[in-house]
Each structure stands twice: as C-alpha cells, then as structure tokens.
Design a protein around this motif. Structure first.
Motif, short mmCIF file in Angstrom:
data_model
loop_
_atom_site.label_atom_id
_atom_site.label_comp_id
_atom_site.label_asym_id
_atom_site.label_seq_id
_atom_site.Cartn_x
_atom_site.Cartn_y
_atom_site.Cartn_z
N VAL A 1 0.84 -1.20 0.00
CA VAL A 1 0.00 0.00 0.00
C VAL A 1 0.88 1.25 0.00
CG1 VAL A 1 -1.69 1.35 1.29
CG2 VAL A 1 -1.93 -1.13 1.16
N ILE A 2 1.93 1.23 0.80
CA ILE A 2 2.86 2.38 0.86
C ILE A 2 3.60 2.54 -0.46
CG2 ILE A 2 4.95 3.25 1.96
CD1 ILE A 2 3.96 2.04 4.58
N ASN A 3 4.13 1.45 -0.98
CA ASN A 3 4.91 1.52 -2.23
C ASN A 3 4.07 1.96 -3.42
OD1 ASN A 3 7.28 0.70 -0.96
ND2 ASN A 3 6.85 -1.48 -1.30
N SER B 1 -8.36 3.27 5.13
CA SER B 1 -8.85 3.28 3.75
C SER B 1 -7.92 2.64 2.73
CB SER B 1 -9.08 4.73 3.32
OG SER B 1 -7.82 5.41 3.26
N ASN B 2 -6.77 2.11 3.17
CA ASN B 2 -5.75 1.64 2.23
C ASN B 2 -5.31 2.76 1.30
OD1 ASN B 2 -5.37 -1.08 3.03
ND2 ASN B 2 -7.28 -1.65 2.01
N LEU B 3 -5.41 4.02 1.80
CA LEU B 3 -5.03 5.22 1.04
C LEU B 3 -5.87 5.40 -0.22
CD1 LEU B 3 -1.13 5.10 1.43
CD2 LEU B 3 -2.78 6.42 2.76
N ASP B 4 -7.09 4.90 -0.18
CA ASP B 4 -8.01 5.03 -1.31
C ASP B 4 -8.97 6.18 -1.02
OD1 ASP B 4 -9.85 4.82 -3.33
OD2 ASP B 4 -10.50 2.78 -2.85
N LYS B 5 -8.81 7.28 -1.75
CA LYS B 5 -9.61 8.48 -1.48
C LYS B 5 -11.09 8.29 -1.81
CE LYS B 5 -8.96 10.76 -5.97
NZ LYS B 5 -8.50 12.00 -6.63
N SER B 6 -11.42 7.28 -2.63
CA SER B 6 -12.82 7.05 -3.00
C SER B 6 -13.53 6.13 -2.00
CB SER B 6 -12.89 6.43 -4.40
OG SER B 6 -12.29 5.14 -4.41
N GLN B 7 -12.82 5.71 -0.98
CA GLN B 7 -13.39 4.79 0.01
C GLN B 7 -14.51 5.45 0.82
OE1 GLN B 7 -13.73 1.28 1.04
NE2 GLN B 7 -11.51 1.40 0.86
N ILE B 8 -15.66 4.81 0.89
CA ILE B 8 -16.80 5.29 1.69
C ILE B 8 -17.28 4.12 2.55
CG2 ILE B 8 -19.13 6.23 1.68
CD1 ILE B 8 -18.55 7.46 -1.04
N SER B 9 -17.33 4.34 3.86
CA SER B 9 -17.73 3.27 4.77
C SER B 9 -19.24 3.14 4.82
CB SER B 9 -17.19 3.55 6.17
OG SER B 9 -17.94 4.58 6.79
N ALA C 1 -20.98 3.52 7.34
CA ALA C 1 -21.50 4.58 8.22
C ALA C 1 -21.45 5.96 7.56
CB ALA C 1 -20.70 4.61 9.52
N GLY C 2 -20.86 6.03 6.35
CA GLY C 2 -20.81 7.30 5.64
C GLY C 2 -19.50 8.04 5.76
N ALA C 3 -18.48 7.43 6.39
CA ALA C 3 -17.16 8.06 6.48
C ALA C 3 -16.51 8.03 5.10
CB ALA C 3 -16.29 7.34 7.50
N SER C 4 -15.74 9.09 4.77
CA SER C 4 -15.25 9.22 3.41
C SER C 4 -13.79 9.66 3.37
CB SER C 4 -16.11 10.23 2.65
OG SER C 4 -15.62 10.47 1.35
N GLY C 5 -13.11 9.29 2.27
CA GLY C 5 -11.75 9.74 2.02
C GLY C 5 -10.70 8.86 2.67
N ILE C 6 -9.43 9.22 2.49
CA ILE C 6 -8.35 8.38 3.01
C ILE C 6 -8.33 8.37 4.53
CG2 ILE C 6 -6.89 8.69 0.97
CD1 ILE C 6 -5.20 10.68 2.57
N TRP C 7 -8.87 9.43 5.16
CA TRP C 7 -8.90 9.49 6.62
C TRP C 7 -10.27 9.13 7.17
CZ3 TRP C 7 -4.33 9.48 8.67
CH2 TRP C 7 -3.26 10.07 7.99
N GLN C 8 -11.19 8.78 6.30
CA GLN C 8 -12.52 8.33 6.71
C GLN C 8 -13.20 9.32 7.67
OE1 GLN C 8 -14.20 4.92 5.60
NE2 GLN C 8 -13.13 6.21 4.12
N PHE C 9 -13.26 10.57 7.25
CA PHE C 9 -13.94 11.61 8.03
C PHE C 9 -15.45 11.43 7.95
CE2 PHE C 9 -10.07 14.30 7.96
CZ PHE C 9 -10.15 14.86 9.23
N MET C 10 -16.10 11.46 9.12
CA MET C 10 -17.55 11.62 9.15
C MET C 10 -17.85 13.10 8.92
SD MET C 10 -18.85 8.62 9.67
CE MET C 10 -20.52 8.89 10.31
N ILE C 11 -19.06 13.42 8.48
CA ILE C 11 -19.39 14.80 8.12
C ILE C 11 -19.21 15.76 9.31
CG2 ILE C 11 -21.23 16.36 7.38
CD1 ILE C 11 -22.33 14.10 5.68
N GLY C 12 -19.71 15.36 10.48
CA GLY C 12 -19.59 16.23 11.65
C GLY C 12 -18.15 16.49 12.03
N HIS C 13 -17.34 15.44 12.04
CA HIS C 13 -15.91 15.58 12.36
C HIS C 13 -15.23 16.48 11.34
CE1 HIS C 13 -11.84 13.37 13.20
NE2 HIS C 13 -11.86 14.59 13.69
N ALA C 14 -15.57 16.29 10.06
CA ALA C 14 -14.98 17.11 9.00
C ALA C 14 -15.33 18.58 9.19
CB ALA C 14 -15.48 16.62 7.64
N ASN C 15 -16.59 18.88 9.48
CA ASN C 15 -17.00 20.27 9.66
C ASN C 15 -16.28 20.95 10.81
OD1 ASN C 15 -18.77 20.07 7.53
ND2 ASN C 15 -20.56 19.66 8.79
#
Length: 298
Positions: free
Chosen positions: A46-48, A78-86, A88-102
């Motif tokens: 994943v890193i390489n 997320s395995n560094l996959d920016k399109s990853q959506i859980s 529960a609705g978490a998104s991006g490589i860091w799997q931000f929930m909407i409230g946390h992101a805001n």
C-alpha cells in the motif's frame, strides 16, 4: 478420601487462577498479532503504490511534530483510497464523518481531497494527543470518538489503554490491533510502544493551566476604562490568525492583547481559548464556518 479430594480441589483452584492470570497478562500486553509475511507485504505494498501521497502525509505530520508512523492510520482506515466510503458514511483516506470534517473546516466533498483532509486530520490528531498523551489511545479515540474512550476510562478507573480497552467497542479494539500490526510491518512498532509506556502508569498527572486568565486580564488591562464584556470559546488548529483578523476587522496588536498566547498554542497544542468582546464574538460566531473554510485553503 476427603483429604485427597481437598488436595485435588486446591490444585484445581491454583490451575484455574493461573490460567485466568495468564490470560489477563497476555491481554494487557501491546504487541503485533499478525507478523506473517503476507501481512507485512500487504501493508508495504500500500505504501509503495502510493509513495507521493505517503511523502506528503509524512511531511505534513513531521512539520507539526506528529510521528511518521501515524501515516499507518490512513492505511488501516482506507488503504489510502480516497474514493473509500464506509457503511457509516465516512469518506476519504482518513474516513472523516461529516460532523468531524465540519469541525476542522472540511466540506462534505472535501473529505475526499487528499491534501485538505490531511491538513485537517493533522489538527485533529494533535488535539487528541494533547488529551491522551499517547498514540495508541489516539487511534482508539479517532475510531470510536472521545466520548466512548472517556466512558471506558471511567468504567475501568484508569487512563491506560491496556486497562480500559476491554470496555471499548470490539471494532475499536480490532482497529488498534490493526494499527499495531501495520506499525510492525513498517518497522515502527517499538517507537509506538515506547511512546505508550513512557506516558502510561503515572500516579499523578499535572493539571494544565488555562491559556488566558480572563479575570486577571480584565483587572490588569481595563483599569480606568469602560468595562468590556469578554467572552471565550475554544478553537482548534485549523483556524488561521490572519483569517480571523480579516473577518473581525480588528488590529493584530489589539487582538493579541486579548489572546497573547494564541499563536503559540495553535502550533504546539492544536487548540486554544479565544477571548473576544461580546460584539466581536458575535461576528466570529456568525462567520465561524467561513473562517474555517478559508483557513484551510491557506
């Protein structure tokens, strides 16, 4: 016959409690549970396969004093996959929930922006580390939230992860274990454990002093002047001073009289107390989201 039964009973009790003690001891020990070649190769691949992104993350972290191994949090998220959506609705490589992101100035769509989300997560991780003092607990809190971690601490009567982890959701316990496995794969497990054990099992903890003594400030700086009704709120490291000043339309010198340690605290602690007169606090509150969004673009 009775004596023999008594001896057998005693031996059984000793054996039973020995097993329980052994299980508890193992449960309390932080270590990697999957050190197989397959596991190590998976994390390293994943890193390489994402070298440029990994370099950006590591650079962003080291600039703020966050160890490079925290890049592994994005790998298990997320395995560094920016399109990853859980689910529960978490998104991006860091799997931000909407409230946390805001809270850190990210819009819903920006959660998938690798660069903006990494800048936001930097401030979030600094805040968590300042509260929990070790990266293992930070990983747990990032997964299940500070509320769940604090409840687990209260139930266990301890702030040590190895004491309270059994009170956390199983998903979070597994998440932390994945993080330890990833750190083993990247050769950084010892650094994680050293950070944990140097801050754990303390008898006393120092109490941090408030950044600004509002009462003392009023007494020392407002003598012989009309009384100003000062209010305070807490802001995180996502905010930039220059953007705040732009929206408040106040001179930097005057602003720093109200908040003398703000810049230092935002850099070192990732958060600070913001002190403003009521009329300026109203302006800040109304424009809070705009200030966050513009700060993130800097």
């Amino acid at each position: 016959m009775r004596t023999i039964l008594k001896q057998l009973f005693v031996k059984y009790c000793i054996f039973f409690f020995a097993i329980i003690f052994s299980q508890n001891f193992v449960a309390q020990r932080l270590t990697a549970t999957d050190t197989s070649e397959k596991s190590v190769r998976r994390y390293q691949n994943v890193i390489n396969n994402n070298k440029q992104l990994v370099r950006f993350i590591e650079y962003s972290f080291t600039q703020r004093g966050i160890p490079k191994h925290m890049r592994n949090l994005a790998i298990i998220e997320s395995n560094l996959d920016k399109s990853q959506i859980s689910a529960a609705g978490a998104s991006g490589i860091w799997q931000f929930m909407i409230g946390h992101a805001n809270d850190y100035g990210l819009t819903e769509s920006n959660r998938a922006d690798m660069y903006k989300s990494t800048k936001a997560v930097t401030n979030s991780l600094i805040n968590l580390y300042n509260k929990y003092k070790n990266w293992v607990t930070v990983v747990a809190a990032y997964n299940c939230g500070e509320g769940n971690v604090n409840k687990a601490m209260q139930r266990a009567g301890s702030k040590n992860y190895t004491d309270f982890n059994s009170f956390l959701p199983v998903e979070t316990q597994n998440h932390v274990q994945k993080y330890l496995n990833a750190c083993y794969a990247t050769g950084e497990l010892n650094a994680v454990l050293q950070d944990y054990y140097k801050t754990s099992f303390k008898v006393k903890e120092t109490t941090s002093k408030p950044t600004v003594d509002v009462k003392k400030f009023k007494e020392n700086t407002l003598k012989n002047r009309a009384k100003i009704d000062l209010l305070e709120t807490t802001i995180n490291g996502a905010y930039r001073l220059d953007v705040i000043l732009k929206y408040l339309k106040v001179e930097r010198i005057q602003f720093l009289k109200w908040n003398p340690e703000m810049e230092k605290n935002l850099i070192q602690k990732g958060e600070t107390i913001l002190v403003l007169p009521r009329n300026l606090m109203d302006i800040f509150t109304i424009n809070k989201y705009k200030i966050l969004t513009e700060s993130l673009k800097k």
